[in-house]
Design a protein around this motif. Sequence first.
Motif, short mmCIF file in Angstrom:
data_model
loop_
_atom_site.label_atom_id
_atom_site.label_comp_id
_atom_site.label_asym_id
_atom_site.label_seq_id
_atom_site.Cartn_x
_atom_site.Cartn_y
_atom_site.Cartn_z
N THR A 360 46.14 -155.64 -52.26
CA THR A 360 46.78 -156.96 -52.31
C THR A 360 46.05 -157.96 -51.42
O THR A 360 46.02 -159.15 -51.71
N ASP A 361 45.46 -157.47 -50.32
CA ASP A 361 44.67 -158.39 -49.48
C ASP A 361 43.46 -158.89 -50.26
O ASP A 361 43.13 -160.07 -50.23
N LEU A 362 42.80 -157.95 -50.93
CA LEU A 362 41.60 -158.34 -51.67
C LEU A 362 41.95 -159.34 -52.78
O LEU A 362 41.19 -160.23 -53.10
N GLN A 363 43.14 -159.15 -53.35
CA GLN A 363 43.53 -160.01 -54.45
C GLN A 363 44.11 -161.34 -53.97
O GLN A 363 44.28 -162.27 -54.75
N SER A 364 44.41 -161.40 -52.67
CA SER A 364 45.06 -162.60 -52.16
C SER A 364 44.06 -163.75 -52.00
O SER A 364 42.87 -163.58 -52.23
N LYS A 365 44.56 -164.89 -51.59
CA LYS A 365 43.68 -166.05 -51.40
C LYS A 365 43.04 -166.06 -50.02
O LYS A 365 42.29 -166.96 -49.69
N ARG A 366 43.37 -165.05 -49.19
CA ARG A 366 42.89 -165.07 -47.80
C ARG A 366 41.37 -165.10 -47.73
O ARG A 366 40.68 -164.43 -48.49
N ARG A 367 40.87 -165.90 -46.80
CA ARG A 367 39.43 -166.08 -46.73
C ARG A 367 38.85 -165.68 -45.39
O ARG A 367 37.73 -166.07 -45.05
N SER A 368 39.60 -164.88 -44.62
CA SER A 368 39.03 -164.45 -43.34
C SER A 368 37.92 -163.44 -43.62
O SER A 368 37.97 -162.72 -44.62
N GLN A 369 36.97 -163.39 -42.72
CA GLN A 369 35.80 -162.53 -42.90
C GLN A 369 36.20 -161.08 -43.17
O GLN A 369 35.60 -160.39 -43.97
N SER A 370 37.29 -160.62 -42.48
CA SER A 370 37.67 -159.22 -42.61
C SER A 370 38.15 -158.89 -44.02
O SER A 370 38.20 -157.73 -44.41
N ILE A 371 38.53 -159.90 -44.78
CA ILE A 371 38.96 -159.68 -46.17
C ILE A 371 37.86 -160.09 -47.15
O ILE A 371 37.62 -159.41 -48.15
N THR A 372 37.19 -161.18 -46.80
CA THR A 372 36.16 -161.69 -47.72
C THR A 372 35.05 -160.66 -47.94
O THR A 372 34.62 -160.44 -49.06
N GLU A 373 34.61 -160.05 -46.86
CA GLU A 373 33.48 -159.14 -47.01
C GLU A 373 33.80 -157.93 -47.90
O GLU A 373 33.07 -157.67 -48.86
N PRO A 374 34.91 -157.22 -47.62
CA PRO A 374 35.23 -156.11 -48.54
C PRO A 374 35.40 -156.59 -49.99
O PRO A 374 34.99 -155.90 -50.92
N ARG A 375 35.98 -157.77 -50.15
CA ARG A 375 36.19 -158.28 -51.51
C ARG A 375 34.84 -158.50 -52.20
O ARG A 375 34.63 -158.09 -53.34
#
Length: 439
Positions: A360-375
């Motif tokens: 759900t983090d990957l699918q979310s709109k969050r743009r912090s580095q900790s989520i963006t990179e795995p995405r």
Amino acid sequence: MATLEIENIFSDILERSKILDPANARKWFDKLTVLHFDGGSLGIGCPDEATVRFLQDNCKNSFTRAAQQITGHLVSIDFQVNSQQRPASSGQRSESGLKIHPDYTFDNFVVGPSNRLAHASCVAVSQSLGSTYNPLFLYGNSGLGKTHLLHAVCCGALSRSNGIVIQLLTCEEFINKFIRAIEQGNLAGFQNQFRSVDALVIDDIQFLRERERSQEEFFHTFNTLYNNGKQIILSADSAPAEIPSLEARLISRFNWGLVARIDPPSFETRVAIVQKKAHIRGLDITDEIAGYIANKVQANIRELEGALTNIYALAVISNEQVSLELAQRALHGHVQSVSKQINISDIIEVVTKHFDVRLTDLQSKRRSQSITEPRQICMYLARNLTKHSLEEIGGHLGGRDHTTVMHACSKIEQAKTSDPKMQALLNELTKQVAQSCDG
Ligand code: ADP
Ligand code: MG
């Protein structure tokens, strides 16, 4: 770097790529030019968009390997349309304007128990469009000859009768043309283009899934052609009813004609295919070596060809004759192909576990580095390890559009080139994904 030096390096890389990928080289590599090269990234100019897409999907690996062998380091390869170049006119396209692969003929297709029905029905259809099996629907796993047969039907039909109009395209191309037609307010032109043909041949029709408007449009195209006795030929990776999110009315229509399944080839068929492919490339190969390759690679004919390419490349590079011993060296460590295909969900599972994030983090709109990179890594791996389109990959990761996925892929690709840690990480994740599919 001086222009001449760049030209020379490019010409060496191109020559090496031809050795690594002879099957595609004859048709696709001739009109390539160098656009820029700065040591780290190489821009290759192509005559048209279709060539860019083909090379991107099929030849990037051989160019990357060739560039690494020639320059001694990793070079990121970027195919682009060369606007200075006129669009390809002759050579790449047949007289009918269709892009038909010159090797994908009935003559070059080896028939065995696994593909006999598909082959026979294609031959029959090519001999009388619209009147034998309509629609004709071929399905089977990747690399078993569906595209080859579709091209062979078109080639056969065109050589029998002059003046017939065939549209042969991938489902992605169909969808893209449809989207463009809507954007440009030219739906009538699109409809006219596809509803006025003698045969409509669409490869990988499973990509219509989750594409409601394209399905709707295709439904009407299908009806018009069918009612006018025009031929429809489709291929997919699974049977009509097993394509997820495909409308019931399409499923039922796909079953109106003949549905032919292609299975993985038997050992004897694989041996015959290796021999045929070697022959097409002008190579001599003993029964013993053909048997060795056929044993080593079982699930996928594309990989069978890849094995042959490795052997040939090793022979050229080390200046040796092809022998059983050389074949063994070339295929040393070749992991017998897994018949199960890698899914995006396999990739997501490995990546979320590694980074300790949730889907759900990957699918979310969050743009912090900790989520963006795995995405972005998910997108990159999905692009490289699965056959999914950019749109589909974006769909799995929170409904992002294809440009976002493209951007992610090139960003990770760059990071991989410049950062050995990233390269190691990607290798590790790839290994884990492959292992999760093995077990
Ligand atoms: P698919 O579309 O099913 O993924 P392709 O048609 O692209 O598979 O086939 C992959 C490769 O294997 C192509 O180079 C094709 O020529 C070759 N191939 C597949 N089946 C045969 C066959 N029966 N005889 C000869 N070559 C084959
Ligand atoms: Mg195919």
